[in-house]
Design a protein around this motif. Structure first.
Motif, PDB file in Angstrom:
ATOM      1  N   ARG A  78      -3.835   7.911  -6.354  1.00  0.00           N
ATOM      2  CA  ARG A  78      -3.643   6.611  -7.007  1.00  0.00           C
ATOM      3  C   ARG A  78      -4.889   6.186  -7.775  1.00  0.00           C
ATOM      4  N   ARG A  79      -6.067   6.536  -7.260  1.00  0.00           N
ATOM      5  CA  ARG A  79      -7.300   6.214  -7.983  1.00  0.00           C
ATOM      6  C   ARG A  79      -7.347   6.938  -9.320  1.00  0.00           C
ATOM      7  N   HIS A  82      -5.066   5.324 -11.707  1.00  0.00           N
ATOM      8  CA  HIS A  82      -5.671   4.080 -12.195  1.00  0.00           C
ATOM      9  C   HIS A  82      -6.702   4.372 -13.286  1.00  0.00           C
ATOM     10  N   TYR A 400      -6.720   0.137  -7.654  1.00  0.00           N
ATOM     11  CA  TYR A 400      -5.390   0.712  -7.850  1.00  0.00           C
ATOM     12  C   TYR A 400      -4.573  -0.133  -8.822  1.00  0.00           C
TER      13      TYR A 400
END
Length: 407
Positions: A78-79, A82, A400
């Motif tokens: 998810r990082r 992002h 996120y």
């Protein structure tokens, strides 16, 4: 990209077989794999961000499914997503700013042309041009709201500018992949240096002649305590042994080797010894969006004991352990059961173990983790500083995007 696919398959196999120990090592290997995926991904000229996001999500789904308990995998996926969205937004903003400058230049040219008989462009035309920054202009857009007499001089005078804008947009689009890889490299450095960043804050929290209680084995806790020792702090450490794997024994040996006064206690003695303790410091397996903590089994008992005796309960966690999900989320697997052989000898208890014989047989449950609710936590110390549990949701939101919480 056959090489990348083989790398993904190999890493998925390692996750399934639990061949990678520790959240930091798992997170770092995951980010390095995603960097390879991004660098080898062939993207179209348009919608590069969407293509990269789809590629990372496809790989991320395989990695998360391979080991759902290791939440650090989903966190770093998810990082990276992002990072892609942020870099795409940054380039889009830069493109918009470039268009505004060009529009201002065009307005100056038009103002200069007023003296030779060219009419000024209306505000509607400027607004239409701004709305169509990132898409090719249509004939209707060019003609809408523009007098015929103004169309000819504008198009003829700005033909080179239009080509320049198209070239600039193409250059910015090609820059996305490079910027994303740079952002991923920074994430790798952040994960690699999280222990040092947390350890630098030890001198602010550990004071002279204190007694510290910890549970299990954590490299973050080890470096944190040793950093305070290097700053000439004199203190004692109680280490709960962390049965049945006895990870506390390993931590105690390392602390003694570093010159710290260390005492090993049984897990059941935590309540008996807590009155002598000034602070409880533990490492986290994951920190949830509500400020709850997933840690080694038995940590909830230590948190309850600390709360009962008004002892600060401090959690150390790198930013890769901050999870944007809540404990009740169906995608979160809070625990896993380890082999019963860590508790009992099969040879000694084979006659009473449950092998489907029905009632009267012995069953063995060996959970790996415990959950600590946020109301039992006094302070979180991350590589970005110390934070109250009530602030964790805001800190996590900075890492996120809401679109990536469910993969």
């Amino acid at each position: 990209m056959p090489d990348v696919q083989s790398m993904v398959a190999e890493f998925v196999n390692k996750l399934r077989k639990r061949k990678i120990e520790g959240s930091q090592a798992t997170a770092k290997c995951t980010v390095e794999l995603l960097r390879s995926v991004i660098s080898h991904q062939r993207v179209p000229h348009a919608n590069q961000a969407a293509a990269l996001i789809d590629a990372v999500k496809a790989v991320g789904q395989q990695l998360v499914a391979a080991n759902p308990v290791e939440l650090a995998v989903g966190n770093v996926v998810r990082r990276v997503l992002h990072i892609i969205r942020e870099e795409d937004l940054s380039l889009t903003t830069a493109a918009m700013a470039g268009l505004d400058l060009l529009d201002a230049s065009d307005d100056d040219d038009i103002d200069n042309c007023k003296g030779i008989g060219y009419p000024a462009m209306s505000a509607a035309v400027v607004a239409a041009a701004a709305r169509s920054t990132l898409r090719p202009p249509s004939l209707q857009t060019l003609l809408e709201g523009t007098p015929e007499s103004a169309t000819v001089p504008y198009t003829s005078s700005s033909g080179a500018d239009s080509e320049s804008k198209t070239a600039d947009k193409s250059s910015l689009t090609r820059k996305l992949k490079h910027d994303v890889i740079e952002g991923v490299n920074q994430l790798i450095q952040e994960i690699s240096g999280c222990h040092e960043q947390i350890a630098e804050q030890a001198i602010e929290h550990i004071h002279q002649n204190e007694v510290i209680l910890t549970l299990g084995s954590s490299r973050t806790v080890l470096e944190f305590l040793c950093a305070a020792k290097e700053k000439k702090r004199s203190f004692r450490v109680f280490v709960a042994e962390g049965a049945p794997r006895y990870q506390g024994h390993l931590l105690a040996k390392e602390l003694v080797a570093r010159g710290l006064q260390t005492t090993v206690i049984t897990d059941s003695a935590v309540f008996a010894m807590i009155s002598r303790v000034n602070m409880v410091i533990i490492g986290a397996h994951a920190v949830m969006a509500n400020g709850g903590v997933i840690g080694p089994v038995g940590v909830n008992m230590a948190a309850l004991a600390a709360k009962k005796h008004a002892v600060p309960f401090v959690v150390l966690a790198g930013s890769h352990k901050l999870c944007p999900l809540y404990p009740h989320n169906p995608e979160v697997l809070l625990n896993e059961l380890r082999s019963p052989s860590e508790l009992l000898d099969f040879g000694e208890f084979s006659d009473c173990l449950d092998f489907g014989a029905g009632s009267g047989s012995l069953q063995v449950v060996n959970p790996t983790f415990d959950y600590v609710p946020p109301n039992l936590v006094s302070l979180f110390i991350t590589d970005t500083g110390g934070h109250n549990p009530s602030y964790m949701y805001r800190l996590i939101a900075d890492y996120y995007s809401a679109d990536d919480l469910v993969m």
